[in-house]
Design an enzyme around this catalytic site. Structure first.
Site, PDB file in Angstrom:
ATOM      1  NE  ARG A 211      -3.882  -2.128   2.360  1.00 56.79           N
ATOM      2  CZ  ARG A 211      -5.071  -2.123   1.765  1.00 56.79           C
ATOM      3  NH1 ARG A 211      -5.439  -1.027   1.104  1.00 56.79           N
ATOM      4  NH2 ARG A 211      -5.879  -3.156   1.817  1.00 56.79           N
ATOM      5  CD  GLU A 213      -2.720   2.946   3.367  1.00 64.23           C
ATOM      6  OE1 GLU A 213      -2.029   2.524   4.326  1.00 64.23           O
ATOM      7  OE2 GLU A 213      -3.920   2.695   3.213  1.00 64.23           O
ATOM      8  NE  ARG A 219      -3.069   3.301  14.368  1.00 64.54           N
ATOM      9  CZ  ARG A 219      -4.319   3.321  14.820  1.00 64.54           C
ATOM     10  NH1 ARG A 219      -4.737   2.374  15.627  1.00 64.54           N
ATOM     11  NH2 ARG A 219      -5.153   4.261  14.449  1.00 64.54           N
ATOM     12  CG  HIS A 220      -0.385   3.120   9.333  1.00 62.27           C
ATOM     13  ND1 HIS A 220      -0.713   3.943  10.387  1.00 62.27           N
ATOM     14  CD2 HIS A 220      -1.552   2.751   8.760  1.00 62.27           C
ATOM     15  CE1 HIS A 220      -2.040   4.064  10.450  1.00 62.27           C
ATOM     16  NE2 HIS A 220      -2.566   3.352   9.478  1.00 62.27           N
ATOM     17  CD  GLU A 356      -9.605  -1.585  10.716  1.00 61.79           C
ATOM     18  OE1 GLU A 356      -9.480  -2.262   9.681  1.00 61.79           O
ATOM     19  OE2 GLU A 356      -9.841  -0.360  10.701  1.00 61.79           O
ATOM     20  CB  SER A 359     -11.321  -4.480   7.233  1.00 59.86           C
ATOM     21  OG  SER A 359     -12.402  -3.897   6.530  1.00 59.86           O
ATOM     22  NE  ARG A 407      -2.598  -1.849  11.850  1.00 58.68           N
ATOM     23  CZ  ARG A 407      -3.444  -0.824  11.764  1.00 58.68           C
ATOM     24  NH1 ARG A 407      -4.676  -0.953  12.230  1.00 58.68           N
ATOM     25  NH2 ARG A 407      -3.071   0.303  11.213  1.00 58.68           N
TER      26      ARG A 407
END
Length: 433
Positions: A211, A213, A219-220, A356, A359, A407
């Site tokens: 990703r 991002e 946490r990413h 989270e 998903s 995670r």
């Protein structure tokens, strides 16, 4: 080395060959000790200088810390030794000499900052506490795979180079593929959905996703390992059951098979979740968050949950929990909406009190409704023809989910930074090693 014995397996009264790294050398004058370390533990090697061959003593005590050595000798009981055993060497072979100036201290006596540790990950993993994290990660994956098989799932592998993104948008890494534009896949979502329409019906995958991002948070990551599940003939409630089952299986596997690693990391009371995870609707979730008073502004219907909201609700619930029935506009096009309330989706998230984890949701399996979902989110269905056309040929109702291994490890072990849970992290600043 055919005759090599791990340090944990040597026994008093035998002659053995052990091989590993020079953890430490203690020179007390007439007697000195080399502490040899391998993956199973440590062993004390004793050198009585006046009674041994001078070259043997010089070779053993002259090796720098973290040099790789092989030692052959008699194993004796020694109550004062750290393991109750020590070896008196007949031979010492230096297999690879280490530079005396190490970039970090694998003994752990001198702390190193996380960037230094990641720059020298091979050395970093020689520390038992760091190695323990990855032994636990390995056990998580073993336990999850075993659980998936117990519920009739087939493991699959889907492409990581694709022509279009899973959800469109700009969060894609473009690459050149034989003169054409392609992308690193951000999710196996569309492919695993195609598999539930095949003869496999129920599938799982554990693999990398990418990703683009521009996050820079603890946490990413830009490359992560995901655990994906998809099954035909289940709804979102049944998918949540499997999701909860895998997470509990992961905790149970670690509790049962990683006692030494947990002890190294200071977990004397590692808790396995046993009660059913609460399932809150999105509406109930924002009501509880607002009631905590933790946010400066009250959340309203349609808001995504900021980090502070997740933490406030997690603290209020006190354990893992699901948030269900999200607003349709927040969830991707492939999540099915309720027929009697199209503003409400059958999507869900599994939450840890810190963040989270998962998903998921029931998918839209009806062709016309799926294409309409593309158009509502500004995506061109023609770009996804390989996917949508299969929904013309009998796609069963299905549901699934995905969560990140890093995670899961991070929250299970209460790590401060997600990069501690991956061998070689990829983020905005780090492309090597």
């Amino acid at each position: 080395m055919q005759d090599r014995t791990y340090t944990a397996d040597v026994a008093a009264g035998e002659t053995a060959t052990v091989a590993g790294w020079v953890h430490e050398i203690r020179d007390l004058g007439g007697i000195a000790f080399l502490i040899l370390r391998d993956k199973s533990g440590k062993l004390q090697v004793k050198f009585e200088k006046d009674e041994m061959d001078e070259d043997l003593v010089e070779t053993g005590l002259g090796a720098h810390r973290e040099s790789v050595v092989a030692v052959t000798g008699a194993v004796e009981e020694e109550p004062r030794a750290p393991t109750g055993l020590e070896m008196v060497p007949d031979s010492v072979d230096v297999l690879a000499e280490a530079d005396p100036e190490l970039p970090l201290d694998p003994s752990g006596k001198v702390d190193a900052e996380l960037p230094t540790r990641l720059d020298n990950r091979t050395l970093d993993l020689r520390k038992p506490e760091v190695k323990a994290i990855f032994e636990i990660r390995s056990e998580i994956l073993r336990s999850v795979r075993e659980y998936f098989r117990s519920v009739g799932s087939t493991e699959i592998n889907t492409p990581k180079i694709v022509a279009t993104g899973t959800e469109g948008g700009t969060e894609l890494f473009p690459i050149t593929y034989f003169g054409k534009e392609a992308f690193m896949n951000q999710s196996p979502q569309l492919f695993k959905q195609l598999m539930v329409g095949s003869g496999l019906e129920r599938v799982f995958e554990i693999g990398p996703i990418f990703r683009a991002e521009e996050h820079n948070t603890p946490r990413h990551l830009n490359e992560a390992t995901m655990i994906d599940f998809e099954s035909a003939f289940v709804d979102h409630h049944e998918a949540m059951d499997v999701c909860e089952g895998t997470l509990k299986a992961a905790y149970e596997g670690v509790a049962e098979n990683c006692a030494e690693e947990l002890e190294l990391l200071g977990y004397d009371d590692f808790a396995v979740p046993d009660a059913d995870f609460p399932r809150l609707t999105y509406e109930e979730a924002i009501e509880r968050i607002n009631a905590t008073g933790a946010l400066d502004e009250q959340l309203v219907w349609g808001d995504d949950l900021p980090t502070e909201a997740e933490k406030a609700l997690g603290s209020d619930v006190g354990g893992h929990y699901f948030i269900t029935d999200w607003p349709s506009e927040i969830k991707p096009f492939y999540i099915q909406d309720y027929d009697d309330d199209p503003q409400l989706s059958k999507g869900f998230d599994l939450m840890h009190p810190r963040m989270e984890l998962v998903s998921g949701g029931q998918r839209e399996h009806r062709y016309d409704e799926l294409v309409a979902g593309f158009e509502q989110q500004g995506l061109d269905p023609e770009q996804f023809d390989y996917y949508t056309k299969m929904f013309k040929y009998g796609m069963p109702p299905h549901a699934g989910w995905a969560y990140g291994v890093e995670r899961l490890v991070m929250t299970m072990l209460d790590l401060g930074n997600i990069r501690e849970a991956v061998l070689f992290p990829r983020d905005r600043q780090r492309l090597s090693p």
